[in-house]
Design an enzyme around this catalytic site. Structure first.
Site, PDB file in Angstrom:
ATOM      1  N   HIS A  82       0.851  -1.194   0.000  1.00 10.81           N
ATOM      2  CA  HIS A  82       0.000   0.000   0.000  1.00 10.81           C
ATOM      3  C   HIS A  82       0.886   1.243   0.000  1.00 10.81           C
ATOM      4  CE1 HIS A  82      -3.892  -1.887   1.829  1.00 10.81           C
ATOM      5  NE2 HIS A  82      -3.307  -2.705   0.974  1.00 10.81           N
TER       6      HIS A  82
ATOM      7  N   GLU B 134       0.843   3.863   1.871  1.00 16.23           N
ATOM      8  CA  GLU B 134       1.293   4.245   3.215  1.00 16.23           C
ATOM      9  C   GLU B 134       2.461   3.380   3.675  1.00 16.23           C
ATOM     10  OE1 GLU B 134      -3.304   4.512   3.306  1.00 16.23           O
ATOM     11  OE2 GLU B 134      -1.804   3.235   2.410  1.00 16.23           O
TER      12      GLU B 134
ATOM     13  N   CYS C 137      -6.304   1.903   5.649  1.00 15.91           N
ATOM     14  CA  CYS C 137      -6.897   0.640   6.103  1.00 15.91           C
ATOM     15  C   CYS C 137      -6.317   0.292   7.476  1.00 15.91           C
ATOM     16  CB  CYS C 137      -6.602  -0.466   5.090  1.00 15.91           C
ATOM     17  SG  CYS C 137      -4.881  -1.016   5.092  1.00 15.91           S
TER      18      CYS C 137
ATOM     19  N   CYS D  18      -2.462  -0.233   7.468  1.00 17.79           N
ATOM     20  CA  CYS D  18      -1.692   1.010   7.336  1.00 17.79           C
ATOM     21  C   CYS D  18      -1.803   1.876   8.588  1.00 17.79           C
ATOM     22  CB  CYS D  18      -2.135   1.765   6.087  1.00 17.79           C
ATOM     23  SG  CYS D  18      -1.734   0.866   4.565  1.00 17.79           S
TER      24      CYS D  18
END
Length: 174
Positions: free
Chosen positions: A46, A48, A77, A80
């Site tokens: 991801h 992040e 999410c 993260c």
């Protein structure tokens, strides 16, 4: 947030879901990145996670210095958020809200799970961030629809050809 949006657009140009992120320290971007799940085939790739890892490497510590801020184009999410809390990100600013409500961002930020509190601010340049995602998914659905229709036409053409061959062979055998 503008730097995160630029990162999201770079990811979009590479066929990734357009989610971008940056870590800022003392008003300077210290790491930037975007979703890389499709390219790397990693569930954890991801935006992040990418920028937090880069920032940690830059500071030679898994714990970011006090004052680090994370800007991301989509609400983080749970994975993260966990990484942000673990790395001691002080503030998280996100653009678009997760529409399916699976993020638990506020709950995790307030849970004090790691003896660290993170301030979260949502809706920063929300329209622009949401627009990137909406455009991407609309385009993706259209491409999937076109691909499905193309395959259907191919199958129909193939079936028609097989029927004609069978009729031709039947006529020759009579």
């Amino acid at each position: 947030m503008r730097a995160a949006i630029r990162s999201a657009k770079k990811g979009l140009s590479e066929g990734e879901v357009p989610i971008g992120a940056v870590v800022v320290f003392e008003d300077k971007v210290v790491s930037r990145g975007y979703n890389r799940r499709a390219k790397l085939q990693l569930a954890s790739a991801h935006a992040e996670m990418m920028v937090i890892d880069r920032a940690c490497k830059k500071f030679h510590s898994w714990r970011l210095p006090e004052g680090c801020e994370l800007y991301v184009t989509l609400e983080p999410c749970p994975m993260c958020m966990g990484a942000s809390l673990n790395a001691r990100v002080d503030k998280i600013f996100f653009g678009a809200y997760e529409q399916k409500g699976r993020s638990l961002t506020a709950e995790l930020a307030d849970a004090n799970l790691l003896n660290h509190k993170t301030t979260v601010v949502g809706g920063v340049l929300e329209e622009e961030c949401s627009g990137l995602l909406t455009e991407f998914f609309t385009s993706m659905r259209q491409k999937q629809k076109e691909e499905k229709e193309r395959k259907k036409r191919e199958l129909e053409t193939l079936a028609q050809g097989e029927m004609e061959t069978a009729e031709s062979e039947k006529g020759e055998n009579e």
